[in-house]
Scaffold this motif. Structure first.
Motif, short mmCIF file in Angstrom:
data_model
loop_
_atom_site.label_atom_id
_atom_site.label_comp_id
_atom_site.label_asym_id
_atom_site.label_seq_id
_atom_site.Cartn_x
_atom_site.Cartn_y
_atom_site.Cartn_z
N ALA A 133 0.79 -1.15 0.05
CA ALA A 133 0.11 0.16 -0.02
C ALA A 133 0.76 1.48 -0.17
CB ALA A 133 -0.91 0.07 1.32
N THR A 134 2.15 0.99 0.80
CA THR A 134 2.58 2.38 0.74
C THR A 134 3.29 2.91 -0.76
OG1 THR A 134 4.62 1.02 1.31
CG2 THR A 134 3.48 2.10 3.03
N LYS A 135 3.71 1.73 -1.49
CA LYS A 135 4.29 2.15 -2.81
C LYS A 135 2.95 2.69 -3.44
CE LYS A 135 7.41 -0.16 -4.91
NZ LYS A 135 8.41 -1.32 -5.81
N LEU A 159 14.11 19.04 -23.28
CA LEU A 159 14.01 19.46 -21.81
C LEU A 159 14.80 18.37 -21.02
CD1 LEU A 159 9.99 19.63 -21.58
CD2 LEU A 159 11.75 21.57 -21.86
N PRO A 160 15.51 18.74 -19.89
CA PRO A 160 15.89 17.88 -18.88
C PRO A 160 15.01 16.67 -18.67
CG PRO A 160 15.85 20.23 -18.15
CD PRO A 160 15.18 20.15 -19.27
N CYS A 161 15.73 15.37 -18.41
CA CYS A 161 14.94 14.34 -18.18
C CYS A 161 14.84 13.91 -16.65
CB CYS A 161 15.60 13.05 -18.87
SG CYS A 161 15.12 13.63 -20.84
N PHE A 162 13.97 13.62 -16.12
CA PHE A 162 13.68 13.16 -14.85
C PHE A 162 13.34 11.84 -14.54
CE2 PHE A 162 13.05 17.98 -15.21
CZ PHE A 162 13.88 18.25 -14.29
N TYR A 163 13.99 11.20 -13.66
CA TYR A 163 13.70 9.74 -13.25
C TYR A 163 13.59 9.45 -11.95
CZ TYR A 163 16.23 9.31 -17.96
OH TYR A 163 16.53 9.56 -19.30
N TRP A 164 12.65 8.78 -11.52
CA TRP A 164 12.21 8.47 -10.16
C TRP A 164 12.36 6.68 -10.02
CZ3 TRP A 164 10.20 12.59 -12.37
CH2 TRP A 164 10.13 13.77 -11.70
N LYS A 165 13.23 6.48 -9.17
CA LYS A 165 13.36 5.15 -8.71
C LYS A 165 12.91 4.51 -7.41
CE LYS A 165 17.71 5.58 -8.93
NZ LYS A 165 19.45 5.57 -9.19
N MET A 166 11.55 3.97 -7.51
CA MET A 166 10.84 3.65 -6.55
C MET A 166 11.38 2.41 -5.91
SD MET A 166 6.89 4.39 -7.52
CE MET A 166 6.49 4.59 -5.90
N CYS A 167 11.56 2.23 -4.78
CA CYS A 167 12.26 1.18 -3.98
C CYS A 167 11.58 1.18 -2.67
CB CYS A 167 13.79 1.52 -3.90
SG CYS A 167 14.83 0.02 -3.26
N LEU A 203 8.54 12.78 -26.25
CA LEU A 203 7.45 13.67 -25.91
C LEU A 203 7.32 13.92 -24.65
CD1 LEU A 203 4.57 13.20 -28.51
CD2 LEU A 203 6.46 14.86 -28.75
N ALA A 204 7.73 12.98 -23.71
CA ALA A 204 7.95 12.96 -22.20
C ALA A 204 9.32 13.21 -21.69
CB ALA A 204 7.17 11.57 -21.47
N ASN A 205 9.34 13.76 -20.55
CA ASN A 205 10.77 13.88 -20.10
C ASN A 205 10.53 13.51 -18.62
OD1 ASN A 205 9.22 16.01 -19.03
ND2 ASN A 205 11.07 17.21 -18.50
N LYS A 206 9.60 12.88 -18.19
CA LYS A 206 9.72 12.25 -16.90
C LYS A 206 9.29 10.78 -16.89
CE LYS A 206 8.05 16.47 -14.85
NZ LYS A 206 8.23 17.43 -16.08
N MET A 207 10.04 9.91 -16.19
CA MET A 207 9.97 8.38 -16.04
C MET A 207 9.81 8.15 -14.72
SD MET A 207 12.43 5.54 -18.04
CE MET A 207 11.75 6.22 -19.60
N ILE A 208 9.23 7.07 -14.44
CA ILE A 208 9.14 6.36 -13.03
C ILE A 208 9.28 5.12 -13.12
CG2 ILE A 208 7.63 5.48 -11.16
CD1 ILE A 208 5.89 8.14 -11.76
N PHE A 209 10.23 4.25 -12.38
CA PHE A 209 10.72 2.77 -12.57
C PHE A 209 9.84 2.29 -11.29
CE2 PHE A 209 14.50 4.57 -14.30
CZ PHE A 209 14.39 3.95 -15.66
N PHE A 210 8.50 1.85 -11.51
CA PHE A 210 7.67 1.30 -10.44
C PHE A 210 8.48 0.14 -9.68
CE2 PHE A 210 4.15 -1.10 -8.87
CZ PHE A 210 3.56 -0.15 -7.92
N SER A 211 9.12 -0.68 -10.52
CA SER A 211 10.13 -1.75 -9.97
C SER A 211 11.26 -1.84 -10.59
CB SER A 211 9.19 -3.04 -9.59
OG SER A 211 8.74 -3.33 -10.94
N PRO A 212 12.47 -2.33 -10.08
CA PRO A 212 13.42 -2.41 -11.13
C PRO A 212 13.49 -3.93 -11.81
CG PRO A 212 14.12 -3.05 -8.89
CD PRO A 212 12.61 -2.69 -8.75
#
Length: 416
Positions: free
Chosen positions: A271-273, A377-385, A347-356
């Motif tokens: 649930a927290t993820k 645009l600068p690219c932004f990556y979020w690594k969910m862990c 076209l996107a510059n934001k990416m999320i890794f929901f799991s590795p």
């Protein structure tokens, strides 16, 4: 018709086979078609992943101004066998199933997209590929630009460099032997490389061309962030006992190492993820690309993304980018195996890794889906862990550009 950038141009010279080992985003597709055109054979056969077949058909139309036969369709396959059509596209798995018919083809250049997929000489796809009667060959891969040199032996042989596999490993790779109880032969764990300049020189002599995006493109910066969440109670229970009874009565067990790995990865998605993902999505109205592993994860993401236009790249639904192209607030759900290679999502510059993922190649390739030619645009990556779980160990291994599976068997699992 496509006009190549200067850095994409080059000559095949007197080689019968060439390799474009270009970093992701440099346009290997059109560079590969250019080299195939230079060879001058009457026909071109392109082999790629299933999810990339239509992309290659579109690229042939852009480059040659003509239609390519889709050999996944029987009537197109029958047309191509008549010898009246210039280009055809087929995926690796179908190549194996239709190998006997393909073995009869002659007078063509073979283009192998993501040629790292034929790294295992014992795999069916590799055996089928090696038996094809092509006149010339074009290999396309970005993997050698980021290491993984131990996987190039089959490609060396295809380029005409008949080096002995053991000699290759000893001269170019650093490794340690790990002995597993119950196994007679040790398992090799590759820990680095040596004589890399010499390796690239020898490959270049046999038709390989290495290019890094940092040397040819002024791409925007890549920015990485962690999004860490607490582990659910079920994860800790299963990790300790290898048995878990779910609320619906289903019993989960971890009676083999592979099953244990699978269960632990799935149990990270508590649930927290989900709540953290929801907060991240609500914080922006821009396009987002989300990578995931399992169908269960896709279902979680879809539930969280209710109200936003969705696009998909996965093995079941194929490629549906209509909403991605149409809406600036769309969210594109990509399964690693289907979406990591070749797709243009800048076209996107934001990416999320929901799991590795377990594969470092898929992880590297996935990042380049938004960081490529056309991105302004600068690219932004979020690594969910999930803290204190298998995900932390996977990310640690990916950071070293190694796959996790071997590390699991040889270190983590055997310690317990």
């Amino acid at each position: 018709m496509i006009e190549l950038y200067d850095f994409q141009k080059g000559s095949v010279g007197d080689h019968k086979a060439v390799a474009l080992y270009w970093d992701m985003g440099l346009g290997k597709t059109y560079g590969g078609l250019d080299r195939a055109k230079q060879f001058g054979d009457p026909h071109i056969l392109i082999v790629c992943q299933k999810s990339k077949v239509q992309d290659w058909i579109d690229a042939v139309m852009d480059f040659f101004g003509e239609e390519a036969m889709n050999l996944r369709i029987q009537k197109d396959f029958d047309k191509y066998k008549t010898g009246l059509y210039h280009c055809a596209v087929i995926n690796y798995d179908l190549l194996w199933r239709r190998r006997e018919e393909l073995y009869k083809l002659r007078d063509y250049t073979l283009v192998l997209d993501e040629s790292s997929l034929i790294k295992n000489p014992r795999a069916q796809r590799t055996k089928a590929t090696l038996r094809l009667k092509f006149d010339h060959l074009v290999l396309l891969s970005g993997t050698p630009c980021s290491g993984k040199y131990e996987e190039l032996i089959t490609q060396c042989h295809l380029l005409g460099w008949k080096i002995d596999p053991e000699t290759y490993i000893d001269f170019y790779c650093n490794y340690i032997n790990i002995y597993i109880p119950g196994k007679w032969n040790p398992v090799r764990k590759f820990v680095g490389y040596k004589n890399v300049k010499h390796l690239k020189k020898r490959l270049t002599e046999h038709g390989a061309d290495f290019k890094l995006s940092s040397e040819y493109l002024n791409l925007p910066t890549q920015n990485y962030y962690w999004k860490k969440v607490d582990a659910p109670r079920d994860y800790k229970t299963f990790e300790r006992t290898l048995v878990l009874e779910k609320e619906d009565g289903e019993i989960l067990t971890g009676d083999t190492p592979l099953v244990k790995l699978l269960r632990l990865r799935q149990l990270c998605n508590g649930a927290t993820k989900r709540e953290a993902l929801e907060d991240m999505i609500e914080s922006t109205g821009d396009r987002i690309v989300i990578f995931y592993n399992f169908d269960e994860e896709k279902d979680i993401i879809k539930e969280v993304c209710k109200g936003r236009p969705l696009s998909y790249i996965n093995g079941k639904e194929g490629v549906d980018l209509e909403n991605y192209n149409k809406y600036t607030d769309s969210i594109t759900l990509c399964q690693y195996q289907a979406g990591s290679y070749g797709h243009n999502l800048q076209l996107a510059n934001k990416m999320i890794f929901f799991s590795p993922p377990l594969s470092s190649e898929q992880y590297e390739q996935a990042q380049k889906r938004i960081h490529r030619i056309g991105q302004k645009l600068p690219c932004f990556y979020w690594k969910m862990c999930t803290r204190g779980t298998i995900e932390e160990k996977i990310y640690q291994t990916l950071k070293m550009r190694q796959d996790y599976t071997m590390k699991l068997f040889t270190e983590d699992y055997l310690k317990k």
